[in-house]
Design an enzyme around this catalytic site. Structure first.
Site, PDB file in Angstrom:
ATOM      1  N   HIS A 121       0.809  -1.219   0.000  1.00  0.00           N
ATOM      2  CA  HIS A 121       0.000   0.000   0.000  1.00  0.00           C
ATOM      3  C   HIS A 121       0.845   1.272   0.000  1.00  0.00           C
ATOM      4  O   HIS A 121       0.310   2.366  -0.113  1.00  0.00           O
ATOM      5  CB  HIS A 121      -0.997  -0.013   1.173  1.00  0.00           C
ATOM      6  CG  HIS A 121      -0.418   0.391   2.494  1.00  0.00           C
ATOM      7  ND1 HIS A 121      -0.014  -0.508   3.441  1.00  0.00           N
ATOM      8  CD2 HIS A 121      -0.188   1.608   3.018  1.00  0.00           C
ATOM      9  CE1 HIS A 121       0.440   0.138   4.500  1.00  0.00           C
ATOM     10  NE2 HIS A 121       0.351   1.429   4.269  1.00  0.00           N
ATOM     11  N   GLY A 145       3.152   6.276   8.597  1.00  0.00           N
ATOM     12  CA  GLY A 145       4.584   6.473   8.357  1.00  0.00           C
ATOM     13  C   GLY A 145       5.415   5.267   8.774  1.00  0.00           C
ATOM     14  O   GLY A 145       6.582   5.152   8.431  1.00  0.00           O
ATOM     15  N   SER A 182       4.339   2.182   8.056  1.00  0.00           N
ATOM     16  CA  SER A 182       3.990   1.132   7.107  1.00  0.00           C
ATOM     17  C   SER A 182       5.203   0.594   6.381  1.00  0.00           C
ATOM     18  O   SER A 182       6.116   1.333   6.045  1.00  0.00           O
ATOM     19  CB  SER A 182       3.041   1.683   6.054  1.00  0.00           C
ATOM     20  OG  SER A 182       1.780   1.792   6.604  1.00  0.00           O
ATOM     21  N   GLY A 183       5.166  -0.682   6.113  1.00  0.00           N
ATOM     22  CA  GLY A 183       6.260  -1.303   5.381  1.00  0.00           C
ATOM     23  C   GLY A 183       7.382  -1.760   6.296  1.00  0.00           C
ATOM     24  O   GLY A 183       8.197  -2.588   5.932  1.00  0.00           O
ATOM     25  N   ASP A 216      -0.845  -7.344   1.534  1.00  0.00           N
ATOM     26  CA  ASP A 216      -0.168  -6.041   1.573  1.00  0.00           C
ATOM     27  C   ASP A 216       1.345  -6.256   1.710  1.00  0.00           C
ATOM     28  O   ASP A 216       1.917  -6.072   2.786  1.00  0.00           O
ATOM     29  CB  ASP A 216      -0.726  -5.225   2.753  1.00  0.00           C
ATOM     30  CG  ASP A 216      -0.242  -3.790   2.732  1.00  0.00           C
ATOM     31  OD1 ASP A 216       0.372  -3.381   1.728  1.00  0.00           O
ATOM     32  OD2 ASP A 216      -0.473  -3.079   3.736  1.00  0.00           O
TER      33      ASP A 216
HETATM   34  N1  ARG Z   1      -1.153   2.412   6.962  1.00  0.00           N
HETATM   35  C1  ARG Z   1      -0.250   3.091   7.817  1.00  0.00           C
HETATM   36  C2  ARG Z   1       0.905   3.709   7.042  1.00  0.00           C
HETATM   37  O1  ARG Z   1       0.756   3.895   5.871  1.00  0.00           O
HETATM   38  C3  ARG Z   1       0.215   2.232   8.938  1.00  0.00           C
HETATM   39  C4  ARG Z   1      -0.838   2.049   9.893  1.00  0.00           C
HETATM   40  C5  ARG Z   1      -0.527   1.158  11.011  1.00  0.00           C
HETATM   41  N2  ARG Z   1      -1.482   1.487  11.964  1.00  0.00           N
HETATM   42  C6  ARG Z   1      -1.620   0.940  13.133  1.00  0.00           C
HETATM   43  N3  ARG Z   1      -2.510   1.419  13.950  1.00  0.00           N
HETATM   44  N4  ARG Z   1      -0.869  -0.064  13.477  1.00  0.00           N
HETATM   45  O2  ARG Z   1       1.877   4.159   7.579  1.00  0.00           O
END
Ligand code: ARG
Length: 829
Positions: free
Chosen positions: A635, A777, A779-780, A685
């Site tokens: 994503h 931030g 993510s990944g 993902d």
């Molecule tokens: N989708 C988010 C990103 O792009 C990460 C979200 C993770 N959220 C969480 N509550 N663990 O950085």
């Protein structure tokens, strides 16, 4: 006339010679003989040993009586001596100046005089050298001299030398001691075979202008073996020295390599501020009591590590002062220079006075003061006539019985710690928590937190005698806990009643991973009684089994019963494939310690990558898989940023915007987004990144381990998340790489909590009380789990969550075991 006083400090130098090691017999099986031959062999061997022992004994006796008395040893003692009525002048810092030499002569004469009064010392002293002078710390018109005295004596006289040296120590309680000078006992005196002249390997640094010291070779090469290097730091009069370590990575065992920091110019043990080795955690900022400090790095022959970089500066002496009058209704106070380690020899008194008819309450937020000894013998905080020490947070609230309260803090001359921060507040004794709930420990919490299933008071007193709500279960001890926590492998009730009767298996039965129950007697009996091998998976010996979802497949195609056998340091597959490809998960210079707190240390997570969209900055995290491939989330690459050319990867990065000698940037050659990624459900993902050129792996850039498809990450297991993502929901990315510890959460529980958005290719982790989570931030980035050998595996990739860090809303991660073959197919890793 200048008076030399005999306030001496002695400390023997040490001998860093590496001790001999015994080698193991090369192949014990060669000693095996057939039974018939055995008896003769034993008789022969016995005779041989007796003869050898007799020869050895005779030799030893001859040596002892004839030769040993001739064996002479050198001993070096390090001492300091105060010289009163002698103002310090700049020339004393320069050993080649005439003033230095004439004062050194004077000290030498005084030492000769002292030694001449003791027959043992007079007989064996070879000479003394003055190494440095510094300003006296108590009396401004005095100088401290640091010297080494060398003695040469027959080995059997060692004890009498020690005794003689000890007799020089002024008796305890003498004037000098009262003036704050501690006399030293020469403990652990060791033979010094080669006379070490402190001068040769000592670097003089004046810290008036801030700067840094690096261990030799840092950061390009590891430090050299078998060395001892000293840095003598001096500041201007009326200042202290502050030393902040930026990096410190030594061998794990302090017996081998270590760094020591002294509140002195000579390595006098009772003035030792700290000894460090390995990859230390906690504050690495140190402050002296006076205007001198000594840093000493000692290494042995084997295993050399990167070393250290430390920044020095001078701060006005008053900056380390502490205490005072506190008259506001509420406020905070902390140990001097917190969050740096407090300086030695500090003494502070805080007098809190709040309006009449009010009392005072104090709560510690952080607490690490000296060692936890009965009576708090070294450093302590005193509150309500009670001395506190140690490094456990004091969670009780301390309250006064009047509108005044006094708190004292004292640090002794050696071994510093980080200290404490505390909050205080005035309260009305008849109504200590107006509009709030009062905990048994006198804390006040919002009434909404009373009986909500969470321990907000810290002592659970807000959760006793509650009526459990529909969504809650009642623990045996009367607590109410959310039903989701039943059978999640964690003792939430405190009496484990939420984990009782979870499996249908009875007490004498073992619950297999496939859900079957077998008698506990069948565990580790070399038979697969469960049918999935789980009754044999935690035994000393692994079984060969038919391959299933619960067995590890060796490269040969055969399967073994042992749970998570990869890279656990034991060979389990006959082809060795469970221990192949283990150059991951522990940086090359390992440290086995786990680190607490929030901000991570440089090099702590060497697989962590920051992915930038060119011109937009940090956007996502990723992990290093090898010198060419990174793992991240699909994503992160929506249509408008799907081109590899729009991105840049930062490796070996710690602080955003601060690249240094070990930061590497790479363009991306290609991004492989999982072909089945669903941007609505976030199913699959996962993405792989190929860099445009290979990396050189090092301490700061190192791969994380990939788990095999059958690797088990059980619910309740602790895991680390890391990233530069927001620290509050809706917030911006942060500069310094953050870390947090979470727990893996049972999938069934998670599916309930997140209303079935979770599928089997996802894994949940978090802290259900809220407050700890990944966020925008992150993510990944990796969800990292440590195996029993300290090796770190990537269990998940940060994917999504409902808000961030909310109660009962764990973070969701891509389950890597489900994608192991997909990763292999595309990268070969
Ligand atoms: N989708 C988010 C990103 O792009 C990460 C979200 C993770 N959220 C969480 N509550 N663990 O950085």
């Amino acid at each position: 006339m200048d008076a030399l006083d005999s306030r001496q400090k002695f400390s023997p130098t040490q001998d860093w010679d590496v001790t001999e090691q015994f080698l193991q017999a090369s192949d014990p099986r060669h000693l095996e003989k057939k039974p018939g031959q055995r008896r003769r062999l034993w008789v022969g061997l016995g005779l041989l040993f007796t003869a050898a022992a007799l020869t050895l004994l005779t030799g030893l006796l001859v040596w002892h009586f004839h030769l040993r008395s001739d064996v002479r040893v050198n001993r070096i003692y390090i001492g300091s001596m105060g010289i009163s009525n002698k103002p310090f002048v700049a020339e004393y810092e320069d050993p080649s100046s005439s003033l230095f030499r004439s004062l050194a002569d004077l000290v030498n004469k005084q030492l000769k005089l002292i030694y001449s009064e003791n027959s043992v010392l007079a007989r064996y002293v070879k000479g003394s050298t003055v190494q440095a002078f510094s300003e006296g710390d108590v009396d401004p018109d005095s100088v401290v001299a640091y010297y080494e005295s060398e003695f040469e004596l027959p080995a059997h006289q060692e004890a009498s030398l020690n005794e003689a040296i000890q007799s020089l120590e002024p008796p305890a309680g003498s004037l000098q001691v009262q003036r704050g000078r501690l006399m030293l006992n020469p403990t652990n005196a060791l033979t010094v075979r080669s006379v070490s002249s402190g001068e040769r390997n000592s670097i003089e640094v004046h810290v008036r202008k801030s700067g840094r010291i690096d261990s030799p070779g840092f950061p390009d090469t590891s430090y050299p073996p078998s060395m001892s290097q000293k840095w003598r730091l001096r500041a201007d009069r009326g200042h202290r020295i502050r030393l902040d370590f930026h990096t410190l990575i030594l061998e794990d065992d302090c017996q081998n390599d270590f760094i020591k920091i002294y509140d002195s110019l000579a390595p006098i043990e009772p003035q030792l501020l700290t000894e460090q080795c390995g990859y230390p955690h906690g504050s690495l900022s140190f402050v002296s009591s006076g205007n001198v400090m000594l840093v000493m790095l000692v290494t042995n022959k084997e295993k050399n590590f990167p070393g250290f970089r430390a920044f020095y500066s001078q701060i006005p002496a008053d900056d380390g002062e502490c205490g005072g009058k506190l008259i506001e209704e509420r406020g905070t106070f902390s140990s001097p220079l917190f969050p740096a380690n407090y300086p030695p020899k500090s003494f502070c008194t805080w007098d809190i006075q709040v309006p009449k008819e009010r009392f005072v309450k104090v709560l510690f937020k952080k607490f690490a003061v000296g060692k936890d000894t009965p009576g708090c013998l070294d450093d302590y905080v005193e509150i309500n006539n009670q001395k506190l020490c140690g490094s456990e947070l004091k969670t009780t609230m301390f309250t006064s019985q009047s509108n005044k309260m006094t708190i004292q803090f004292k640090s002794d001359p050696s071994h510093v710690s980080q200290g404490f921060t505390a909050e205080y507040e005035a309260f009305i004794p008849t109504n200590p928590c107006p509009g709030k709930f009062r905990c048994s420990n006198n804390m006040c919490i919002n009434t909404t937190q009373h009986c909500d299933g969470f321990n907000d008071c810290g002592d659970n007193s807000d959760e006793f005698s509650c009526k459990c709500e529909a969504m809650q279960m009642e623990c045996k001890n009367g607590l109410c806990k959310t039903k989701f926590w039943r059978c999640d492998g964690i003792d939430d009730c405190g009496d484990n009643s939420d984990e009782e009767g979870c499996v249908k298996c009875t007490d004498g039965e073992f619950s297999c991973r496939n859900g079957r129950c077998i008698s506990k007697k069948l565990l580790c009996n070399n038979k697969d009684d469960c049918g999935d091998g789980s009754d044999e998976s935690r035994c000393e010996k692994s079984l060969w089994l038919q391959c299933s979802d619960f067995t590890f497949r060796c490269r040969s195609g055969r399967c073994i019963s042992k749970l998570n056998p990869e890279c656990d340091g034991e060979l389990d597959c006959e082809d060795g494939s469970d221990e192949a490809d283990c150059q991951c998960g522990i940086p090359p210079f390992r440290s086995s310690r786990i680190i607490g707190g929030q901000v991570s240390r440089e090099g702590e997570w060497p697989w962590q990558v920051s992915l930038h969209i060119t011109g937009k900055g940090h956007t996502c995290g990723a992990s290093v898989l090898n010198n060419r491939w990174l793992l991240t989330a699909a994503h992160c690459f929506p249509d408008e940023f799907a081109q590899a050319s729009q991105w840049e990867a930062f490796l070996g990065l710690h602080v955003q915007g601060q690249t240094n000698e070990w930061t590497v940037t790479r363009k991306l050659k290609q991004v492989i987004v999982h072909e089945k990624f669903d941007h609505i459900s976030f199913d699959n993902d996962i993405a792989l990144i190929e860099l445009d050129s290979n990396l050189i792996l090092n301490q700061y850039i190192w791969p994380i381990c990939l788990p095999s498809p059958t690797y088990d990450f059980p619910a309740g297991q602790e895991a680390w998340i890391t990233g530069w993502g927001a620290t509050v929901e809706g917030g911006a990315s942060v500069k310094i790489l953050q870390k947090a510890q979470v727990r893996i959460i049972n999938s069934t529980v998670c599916k309930d909590l997140l209303e079935n958005w979770v599928n089997d290719r996802m894994l949940c982790a978090g802290i259900l009380t809220g407050g700890v989570d990944a966020c925008q931030g992150d993510s990944g980035g990796p969800l990292a789990v440590t195996n029993p050998r300290g090796r770190i595996f990537v269990a998940g990739v940060v994917s999504w969550g409902e808000g961030c860090a909310l109660r009962d809303k764990p973070g969701v991660y891509t389950r890597i075991t489900e994608f192991r073959s997909w990763i292999k197919e595309h990268t070969g890793v």
